[in-house]
Write a protein that holds these residues in place. Structure first.
Motif, mmCIF file in Angstrom:
data_model
loop_
_atom_site.group_PDB
_atom_site.id
_atom_site.type_symbol
_atom_site.label_atom_id
_atom_site.label_comp_id
_atom_site.label_asym_id
_atom_site.label_seq_id
_atom_site.Cartn_x
_atom_site.Cartn_y
_atom_site.Cartn_z
ATOM 1 N N THR A 1 5.351 -7.468 -7.143
ATOM 2 C CA THR A 1 3.934 -7.662 -7.324
ATOM 3 C C THR A 1 3.090 -9.015 -6.939
ATOM 4 O O THR A 1 1.904 -8.782 -6.662
ATOM 5 C CB THR A 1 3.297 -7.022 -8.839
ATOM 6 O OG1 THR A 1 4.268 -7.853 -9.690
ATOM 7 C CG2 THR A 1 3.863 -5.716 -9.279
ATOM 8 N N PRO A 2 3.853 -10.071 -7.292
ATOM 9 C CA PRO A 2 3.189 -11.384 -7.021
ATOM 10 C C PRO A 2 2.968 -11.562 -5.547
ATOM 11 O O PRO A 2 1.953 -12.247 -5.141
ATOM 12 C CB PRO A 2 4.079 -12.580 -7.629
ATOM 13 C CG PRO A 2 5.117 -11.800 -8.561
ATOM 14 C CD PRO A 2 4.945 -10.292 -8.002
ATOM 15 N N LEU B 1 1.650 -2.390 -0.773
ATOM 16 C CA LEU B 1 1.359 -1.541 -1.582
ATOM 17 C C LEU B 1 2.660 -1.686 -2.550
ATOM 18 O O LEU B 1 3.810 -1.516 -2.193
ATOM 19 C CB LEU B 1 0.790 -0.263 -1.474
ATOM 20 C CG LEU B 1 -0.227 -0.024 -0.681
ATOM 21 C CD1 LEU B 1 -0.329 1.402 -0.287
ATOM 22 C CD2 LEU B 1 -1.487 -0.728 -1.469
ATOM 23 N N VAL B 2 2.421 -1.710 -4.022
ATOM 24 C CA VAL B 2 3.635 -1.669 -4.791
ATOM 25 C C VAL B 2 3.494 -0.363 -5.776
ATOM 26 O O VAL B 2 2.365 -0.185 -6.188
ATOM 27 C CB VAL B 2 3.800 -2.924 -5.962
ATOM 28 C CG1 VAL B 2 5.114 -2.632 -6.764
ATOM 29 C CG2 VAL B 2 4.097 -4.092 -5.097
ATOM 30 N N MET B 3 4.500 0.550 -5.872
ATOM 31 C CA MET B 3 4.346 1.817 -6.627
ATOM 32 C C MET B 3 5.498 1.728 -7.786
ATOM 33 O O MET B 3 6.603 1.305 -7.510
ATOM 34 C CB MET B 3 4.858 3.079 -5.541
ATOM 35 C CG MET B 3 4.677 4.278 -6.250
ATOM 36 S SD MET B 3 4.704 5.599 -4.859
ATOM 37 C CE MET B 3 6.445 5.404 -4.366
ATOM 38 N N LEU C 1 -0.374 0.074 -6.695
ATOM 39 C CA LEU C 1 -1.103 -1.158 -6.907
ATOM 40 C C LEU C 1 -1.358 -1.824 -5.580
ATOM 41 O O LEU C 1 -0.275 -1.745 -4.713
ATOM 42 C CB LEU C 1 -0.142 -2.204 -7.793
ATOM 43 C CG LEU C 1 0.349 -2.028 -9.163
ATOM 44 C CD1 LEU C 1 1.107 -2.724 -9.797
ATOM 45 C CD2 LEU C 1 -1.043 -1.785 -10.134
ATOM 46 N N GLY C 2 -2.530 -2.349 -5.321
ATOM 47 C CA GLY C 2 -2.926 -2.981 -4.119
ATOM 48 C C GLY C 2 -4.047 -3.263 -3.904
ATOM 49 O O GLY C 2 -5.125 -3.080 -4.859
ATOM 50 N N ALA C 3 -4.538 -3.641 -2.524
ATOM 51 C CA ALA C 3 -5.829 -4.095 -2.513
ATOM 52 C C ALA C 3 -6.870 -2.975 -2.416
ATOM 53 O O ALA C 3 -6.481 -1.731 -2.103
ATOM 54 C CB ALA C 3 -5.928 -4.664 -0.911
#
Ligand SMILES: *Cc1c(COP(=O)(O)O)cnc(C)c1O
Length: 361
Positions: free
Chosen positions: A202-203, A212-214, A231-233
């Protein structure tokens, strides 16, 4: 009787060709096949949860954006600033949303191989072309291999599960860096097993605009509620949000996960216990003859049996009431391989005792 030709006229050929995803019955068995958390909540907490559910209005639609849940999530987990959240009915639904959004008539979807089967399966359902990013015999990958494969196939999206399922292994961060740098499209790092490892990308969200992080609540004790998140922009998630069916996260799920997040210490302790049990299982397995295991950073262990056929070991364990996963036949690199989910101390002992008897006799 419906005419076969009618079915063939109406249903897409790629669906006709597909094998359904089969979930075996585990009734009455020690269930170590699906990476579930084996623990219940303590009695008082369980009662408190039931009470919180009683306050829900089932006659109303859920909160469409799950705002309370999102606030809890951001407060409890230390998520990077300026990153948005998109919820899915399990991360499986998020994979589907991503693939449905891709441009082009047959966009290329890449994933590690072997890896989680849903990437390729959903790709087939929604009309994408799946391209494997082949791992070596120890489930590793060099930066050079990654770069060549990506440049050759130009994938619109690359799924990289870290730790990977069904191998439990992780790649060198340099390889992940290469993938992010040479990818012509999106890269989704699937952190379904983040509760059991130090690995956390995530960092990196603030450094790579194509990342993207799932994540999911399925592997930490809430498989039944079906909740995953991306998670993402904002610029990416705003587009994907248009594909999301309204109210995809039901009220009981929103309520239950918000409650669980208020008691995240309980989930955290359970994940710690599972990690300690994994170390115990790894150590015990390493002492068994005729068995090779791979280093796992997840809540399961992949191993190969060398003295007996894997499907026989699987069937014989099942006959003794222990259900694990047989991967033999699913991928050439997984020949004679089995995968066991880390259970409670008691379950693990039952599994080990049964396995020892099989391998030594
Ligand atoms: C289990 C798993 C998922 C699916 O999670 P759900 O949220 O239950 O749909 C996603 N990715 C990987 C790598 C998994 O192993």
């Amino acid at each position: 009787m419906t005419e076969v030709s009618l079915i063939e006229r109406c249903i897409k050929p790629e669906i006709l060709a597909l094998e359904p995803y089969v979930v075996p019955s585990a009734q009455g068995m020690i269930k170590l096949d699906a990476m579930e958390n084996p623990f219940q909540w303590p009695g008082e907490l369980y009662q408190e949860w039931v009470k919180s559910l009683a306050a829900v209005s089932l006659n109303r639609y859920p909160d469409a954006r799950a705002k309370v849940l999102e606030e809890r999530l951001c407060a409890v987990y230390d998520l990077p600033q300026a990153c948005e959240v998109l919820f899915g009915n399990g991360s499986d639904e998020l994979i589907q949303m991503i693939l449905m959004a891709l441009a082009g008539s047959e966009p290329v979807v890449m994933a590690l191989s072997p890896s989680f089967v849903m990437y390729a399966m959903i790709a087939q359902v929604v009309g994408c072309r799946y391209e494997p990013l082949a791992l070596d015999a120890d489930f590793q990958l060099s930066s050079t291999e990654a770069e060549q494969c990506i440049k050759r196939t130009q994938p619109a999206v690359i799924f990289v599960a870290q730790p990977n399922n069904p191998t439990g292994t992780v790649l060198d961060p340099n390889v992940i860096e290469t993938i992010l740098r040479v990818a012509p499209g999106l890269v989704v790092l699937d952190e379904a097993y983040c509760a059991f490892t130090e690995v956390d990308y995530t960092p990196w969200l603030k450094c790579y605009e194509n990342l993207l992080v799932m994540r999911t609540f399925s592997k930490i004790g809430l498989a039944g509620v079906r909740l995953g998140y991306l998670l993402g922009a904002k610029v990416w998630l705003d587009q994907l949000n248009k594909i999301r069916l309204p109210y995809n996260i039901n009220t009981l799920t929103q309520c239950s996960v918000s409650f669980a997040l208020d008691h995240s210490d309980v989930l955290e302790r359970q994940s710690q216990l599972i990690q300690a049990q994994r170390v115990y299982l790894q150590q015990q397995l390493s002492e068994l003859p005729g068995l090779k295991q791979w280093p796992s950073q997840a809540n399961f262990i992949l191993f190969r049996v060398t003295v007996k056929a894997a499907d026989r070991v699987h069937a014989q364990l099942k006959a003794q009431g222990v259900l694990i996963k047989c991967l033999h036949g699913s991928h050439p690199a997984l020949a004679q391989c089995l995968r066991v989910t880390v259970g409670s101390a008691e379950e693990n002992t039952r599994f080990l005792t049964a396995l020892k008897k099989l391998l030594i006799s």
